[in-house]
Design an enzyme around this catalytic site. Structure first.
Site, short mmCIF file in Angstrom:
data_model
loop_
_atom_site.label_atom_id
_atom_site.label_comp_id
_atom_site.label_asym_id
_atom_site.label_seq_id
_atom_site.Cartn_x
_atom_site.Cartn_y
_atom_site.Cartn_z
N LYS A 160 20.32 63.54 46.10
CA LYS A 160 20.21 64.93 45.43
C LYS A 160 20.51 64.98 44.21
O LYS A 160 20.15 66.18 43.21
CB LYS A 160 21.02 65.72 46.34
CG LYS A 160 20.49 65.79 47.69
CD LYS A 160 21.49 66.87 48.47
CE LYS A 160 20.85 67.35 49.77
NZ LYS A 160 21.63 67.89 50.72
N LYS A 192 8.91 63.14 54.23
CA LYS A 192 9.29 63.87 55.42
C LYS A 192 8.84 65.47 54.97
O LYS A 192 8.99 65.97 53.85
CB LYS A 192 10.63 63.76 55.40
CG LYS A 192 11.03 63.17 56.71
CD LYS A 192 12.43 63.11 56.64
CE LYS A 192 13.47 64.39 56.92
NZ LYS A 192 14.79 64.69 56.97
N LYS A 206 12.16 71.68 53.63
CA LYS A 206 12.08 72.75 53.37
C LYS A 206 12.27 72.82 51.48
O LYS A 206 11.86 74.05 50.93
CB LYS A 206 13.45 73.74 53.69
CG LYS A 206 14.57 73.15 53.83
CD LYS A 206 15.81 73.61 54.52
CE LYS A 206 16.97 73.12 54.84
NZ LYS A 206 17.90 73.75 55.85
#
Ligand code: TRP
Length: 344
Positions: free
Chosen positions: A122, A206, A209
């Site tokens: 991240k 994957k 969102k």
């Protein structure tokens, strides 16, 4: 040292999990998490929360956050969680999570957190610009789990490392404070169909969102037309479907769509292949679209119905929070006593 030996953990199995209110939920969340929550609530005492404390580790618009929490709660309810059976609540309504997280910040070692791959992914190259909260995110996650002495944590594969950290924190707390067995060492529940649903645009990543392409995922709130259209546009190859699962090994997109069909239908991928062997995607996709619409359509409809009455969702979350606070209170009180706090 404490003046009284703390009670070792002898409780019943207990399930806990949470989802962050930081974007739309999609088919991957549904098959990988929500379906499992609804099933587990009948097997063990179940706590399912909306992780709004975690959400603000990245910027969230304060004008939207509360509604994002209600959307996740609506998704829980629409996918079968029953507030009379499971405890459903918002993390920010139970201050004990944050209080225990502070103690755990002092138990976890910097070296442990430095190894967390999700933080590295991240933060990317500019970790000095990330919030301290993002760094210590897995410590709060450990507190979410252990404040209820949860034993089973249904999560996606990407959370496996955070669960290992949770066990390390529990073990070190129990050891350092001479409180053997006080916290259980919780298990991740990761296996099962739908553990890994991939993007509709790229079978190597994957479904997420945060993917910039909305066509990469089916959102829980997509209507029937949108669901069909996304499946029609899903990336595939030109070959027909084989008879054996092994023969899909290097066809990631095809494998994913077969997996989605199987998970939605509650069948094995091999069983689905046996039915469609020899057919191309021109024939398979409309069948998959019909199935997806029949399963996901009603969920989206139910979410919209629930969200039209936010006061009712707030009432459910309020009652859940009250129950959660009751269960968390004795654990926190004992932690304070074990640590030797003045206010313990
Ligand atoms: N980190 C989890 C995720 O992104 C969300 C989460 C926060 C969670 N606290 C938790 C999951 C505790 C399980 C248990 O998916």
């Amino acid at each position: 040292m404490t003046d009284q030996a703390p009670a070792p953990y002898v409780g019943k199995p207990r399930v806990l999990s949470g989802v962050q209110p930081s974007g739309d939920l999609h088919l991957g969340n549904y098959l990988g998490a929500l379906v499992k929550f609804a099933r587990l609530q009948h097997e063990m005492q179940t706590f399912i929360f909306v992780a709004d404390l975690h959400a603000i580790t990245a910027w969230q618009d304060p004008a939207k956050l509360k509604n994002q929490v209600r959307e996740i709660a609506a998704a829980y309810l629409a996918t079968g969680l029953d507030p009379k059976v499971a405890t459903i609540f918002a993390q920010s309504a139970v201050p004990a999570h944050a209080e225990l997280a502070w103690v755990f910040n002092c138990v976890a070692r910097l070296g442990w957190l430095d190894r967390m791959t999700q933080f590295k992914d991240k933060a990317g190259k500019h970790k000095e610009r990330e919030s301290v909260g993002l760094y210590t995110y897995p410590v709060l996650q450990a507190a979410d789990i252990l404040i209820y002495k949860a034993t089973h944590v249904p999560v996606g594969e990407d959370q496996r490392q955070h669960l290992e950290l949770t066990r390390d924190i529990a073990a070190k707390f129990n050891h350092d404070f001479e409180a053997p067995g006080f916290f259980p060492l919780p298990e991740a529940l990761i296996q099962g169909p739908g553990a890994r649903i991939m993007s509709l645009r790229d079978g190597a990543v994957k479904m997420s969102k945060s993917d910039p392409s909305d066509n990469s995922r089916i959102n829980l709130t997509d209507d029937a037309d949108t669901i069909s259209q996304k499946i029609r546009k899903a990336r595939t190859d030109a070959d027909v479907l084989p008879e054996k699962l092994e023969d899909l090994a290097d066809r990631a997109e095809a494998q994913n769509l077969i997996g989605v069909y199987a998970a939605l239908a509650g069948r094995t991928p091999q069983d689905v292949l046996t039915e469609f062997a020899g057919q191309g995607f021109g024939a398979f996709k409309p069948k998959l679209a019909d199935l997806a619409v029949s399963v996901m359509g009603p969920i989206g409809g139910e979410m919209r119905r629930l969200l039209s009455d936010p006061a009712e969702i707030d009432r459910i979350l309020g009652a859940g929070a009250e129950r959660a606070r009751e269960v968390a209170a004795p654990t926190l009180a004992e932690v304070k006593r074990i640590v030797g706090y003045w206010a313990g």
